[in-house]
Design a protein around this motif. Structure first.
Motif, PDB file in Angstrom:
ATOM      1  N   ALA A 103       0.865  -1.263  -0.160  1.00 37.90           N
ATOM      2  CA  ALA A 103       0.117  -0.106   0.031  1.00 37.90           C
ATOM      3  C   ALA A 103       0.733   1.183  -0.090  1.00 37.90           C
ATOM      4  O   ALA A 103       0.408   2.444  -0.597  1.00 37.90           O
ATOM      5  CB  ALA A 103      -0.893  -0.037   1.231  1.00 37.90           C
ATOM      6  N   LEU A 104       1.839   1.066   0.666  1.00 39.59           N
ATOM      7  CA  LEU A 104       2.951   2.504   0.742  1.00 39.59           C
ATOM      8  C   LEU A 104       3.366   2.603  -0.549  1.00 39.59           C
ATOM      9  O   LEU A 104       4.186   3.725  -1.030  1.00 39.59           O
ATOM     10  CB  LEU A 104       3.900   2.198   1.753  1.00 39.59           C
ATOM     11  CG  LEU A 104       3.124   2.200   3.140  1.00 39.59           C
ATOM     12  CD1 LEU A 104       4.518   2.342   4.148  1.00 39.59           C
ATOM     13  CD2 LEU A 104       2.229   3.292   3.455  1.00 39.59           C
ATOM     14  N   LEU A 105       3.882   1.431  -1.147  1.00 41.21           N
ATOM     15  CA  LEU A 105       4.537   1.529  -2.422  1.00 41.21           C
ATOM     16  C   LEU A 105       3.725   1.980  -3.657  1.00 41.21           C
ATOM     17  O   LEU A 105       4.168   2.687  -4.518  1.00 41.21           O
ATOM     18  CB  LEU A 105       5.217   0.046  -2.904  1.00 41.21           C
ATOM     19  CG  LEU A 105       6.355  -0.206  -1.850  1.00 41.21           C
ATOM     20  CD1 LEU A 105       6.675  -1.650  -2.272  1.00 41.21           C
ATOM     21  CD2 LEU A 105       7.680   0.511  -1.985  1.00 41.21           C
ATOM     22  N   PHE A 106       2.544   1.372  -3.772  1.00 40.85           N
ATOM     23  CA  PHE A 106       1.495   1.548  -5.010  1.00 40.85           C
ATOM     24  C   PHE A 106       0.395   2.178  -4.705  1.00 40.85           C
ATOM     25  O   PHE A 106      -0.410   2.505  -5.405  1.00 40.85           O
ATOM     26  CB  PHE A 106       1.533   0.279  -5.647  1.00 40.85           C
ATOM     27  CG  PHE A 106       2.760  -0.581  -6.294  1.00 40.85           C
ATOM     28  CD1 PHE A 106       3.399   0.122  -7.456  1.00 40.85           C
ATOM     29  CD2 PHE A 106       3.478  -1.428  -5.610  1.00 40.85           C
ATOM     30  CE1 PHE A 106       4.449  -0.231  -7.990  1.00 40.85           C
ATOM     31  CE2 PHE A 106       4.511  -1.884  -6.062  1.00 40.85           C
ATOM     32  CZ  PHE A 106       5.166  -1.363  -7.191  1.00 40.85           C
ATOM     33  N   GLY A 107      -0.031   2.516  -3.287  1.00 47.96           N
ATOM     34  CA  GLY A 107      -1.278   2.691  -2.890  1.00 47.96           C
ATOM     35  C   GLY A 107      -2.289   1.691  -2.549  1.00 47.96           C
ATOM     36  O   GLY A 107      -2.137   0.572  -2.948  1.00 47.96           O
ATOM     37  N   PRO A 108      -3.411   1.908  -2.012  1.00 53.85           N
ATOM     38  CA  PRO A 108      -4.011   1.172  -1.384  1.00 53.85           C
ATOM     39  C   PRO A 108      -5.111   0.389  -2.570  1.00 53.85           C
ATOM     40  O   PRO A 108      -5.357  -0.784  -2.293  1.00 53.85           O
ATOM     41  CB  PRO A 108      -5.349   1.972  -0.447  1.00 53.85           C
ATOM     42  CG  PRO A 108      -5.192   3.056  -0.870  1.00 53.85           C
ATOM     43  CD  PRO A 108      -3.669   3.434  -1.492  1.00 53.85           C
ATOM     44  N   MET A 109      -5.411   1.055  -3.490  1.00 52.28           N
ATOM     45  CA  MET A 109      -6.198   0.235  -4.438  1.00 52.28           C
ATOM     46  C   MET A 109      -5.537  -0.636  -5.307  1.00 52.28           C
ATOM     47  O   MET A 109      -6.045  -1.649  -5.625  1.00 52.28           O
ATOM     48  CB  MET A 109      -6.651   1.658  -5.731  1.00 52.28           C
ATOM     49  CG  MET A 109      -7.502   2.632  -5.153  1.00 52.28           C
ATOM     50  SD  MET A 109      -9.369   1.913  -4.725  1.00 52.28           S
ATOM     51  CE  MET A 109     -10.066   3.328  -4.441  1.00 52.28           C
ATOM     52  N   VAL A 110      -4.330  -0.367  -5.541  1.00 56.75           N
ATOM     53  CA  VAL A 110      -3.421  -1.513  -6.304  1.00 56.75           C
ATOM     54  C   VAL A 110      -3.239  -2.713  -5.383  1.00 56.75           C
ATOM     55  O   VAL A 110      -3.541  -3.953  -5.762  1.00 56.75           O
ATOM     56  CB  VAL A 110      -2.205  -0.951  -6.655  1.00 56.75           C
ATOM     57  CG1 VAL A 110      -1.125  -2.119  -7.120  1.00 56.75           C
ATOM     58  CG2 VAL A 110      -2.239   0.111  -7.781  1.00 56.75           C
ATOM     59  N   THR A 111      -3.246  -2.446  -3.922  1.00 59.29           N
ATOM     60  CA  THR A 111      -3.036  -3.499  -3.174  1.00 59.29           C
ATOM     61  C   THR A 111      -4.586  -4.317  -2.873  1.00 59.29           C
ATOM     62  O   THR A 111      -4.390  -5.399  -2.875  1.00 59.29           O
ATOM     63  CB  THR A 111      -2.420  -2.844  -1.616  1.00 59.29           C
ATOM     64  OG1 THR A 111      -1.307  -2.101  -1.948  1.00 59.29           O
ATOM     65  CG2 THR A 111      -2.269  -3.856  -0.562  1.00 59.29           C
ATOM     66  N   THR A 112      -5.358  -3.510  -3.275  1.00 54.49           N
ATOM     67  CA  THR A 112      -6.782  -4.484  -3.267  1.00 54.49           C
ATOM     68  C   THR A 112      -6.814  -5.336  -4.218  1.00 54.49           C
ATOM     69  O   THR A 112      -7.180  -6.564  -3.943  1.00 54.49           O
ATOM     70  CB  THR A 112      -7.953  -3.313  -3.475  1.00 54.49           C
ATOM     71  OG1 THR A 112      -8.180  -2.465  -2.189  1.00 54.49           O
ATOM     72  CG2 THR A 112      -9.192  -4.244  -3.409  1.00 54.49           C
TER      73      THR A 112
END
Length: 242
Positions: A103-112
């Motif tokens: 989430a810190l690298l790519f954002g929460p949406m990508v991590t979803t």
């Protein structure tokens, strides 16, 4: 390729030490555990985040195609850490999530998207969790946890914390947020006969805390180590956290 050797080596060590001998337990909420109505509800809630995440991944690849390997490693990290299970309460378990650093690298949406794919693969290939509970598990681990991690990181930086402290707090609290949400999901589906949802949620959280608090601390420390390695190659966290 040399830049990826150390992260790949770390993932390999984690696999050999923990995943290979692991005994299968339910991943978050096991197959068929939730009533049909609640299972469908969590699918409906999680779906928009997943779809928006797909568009976000497309944007990242268009602007920074060189980040494909790092994103793949982030997904592998989520897979390995979330497969380390300690039985907790009936129908569930405790384990690190691995979603905070992604989430810190790519954002929460990508991590979803990454987290949901991991949950799907584990349900099909490892019998961890299930297809009927995929929506609920995705919301707790791949939606709530990552958003909390990013929010904590941003707040920590605003309060003057250095990068290592901010990463530790973000990933540890993001991990704990997953289990707070899981407890609430179980509580609304199975309210306490006397105290209702609140009493049921408190019971689930108390049982989870015994195993999850030390796990969250360990994940925070490991994430700081990974952040240090990644920052030395990438120059810090990406600017596309949103």
């Amino acid at each position: 390729m040399k830049k990826a050797i150390k992260p790949l080596s770390l993932l390999s060590i984690l696999y050999l030490l923990f995943l290979a001998p692991a005994e299968a337990h339910g991943m978050h909420i096991m197959e068929g555990f939730l009533p049909k109505g609640w299972a469908l509800f969590w699918f409906a809630v999680s779906a928009p985040f997943f779809l928006l995440g797909l568009f976000q991944i497309r944007k990242v690849f268009q602007k920074q195609p060189e980040k494909k390997l790092l994103m793949a490693l982030s997904g592998a990290f989520i897979f390995l850490l979330s497969a380390l299970k300690i039985p907790s309460v009936t129908g569930s378990c405790s384990h690190p999530t691995g979603t905070g650093i992604s989430a810190l690298l790519f954002g929460p949406m990508v991590t979803t998207v990454l987290g949901t794919i991991v949950l799907l693969f584990q349900a099909i290939l490892l019998a961890h969790g299930g297809l009927t509970t995929l929506g609920a598990n995705a919301f707790s681990m791949a939606v709530a946890g990552p958003f909390v991690a990013v929010a904590v990181y941003k707040l920590s930086k605003k309060l003057g914390a250095n990068g290592f402290v901010a990463v530790f707090l973000a990933t540890a609290l993001g991990d704990l947020a997953t289990y707070v949400v899981t407890s609430l999901q179980l509580a609304v589906a199975f309210p306490d006969p006397a105290g209702g949802v609140a009493a049921s949620a408190a019971k689930f959280m108390m049982i989870f805390a015994a195993t999850q608090v030390p796990i969250a601390i360990a994940e925070g420390i490991l994430s700081v180590f990974l952040y240090d390695r990644i920052a030395s190659y990438e120059g810090g966290l990406h600017e596309n956290i949103n």
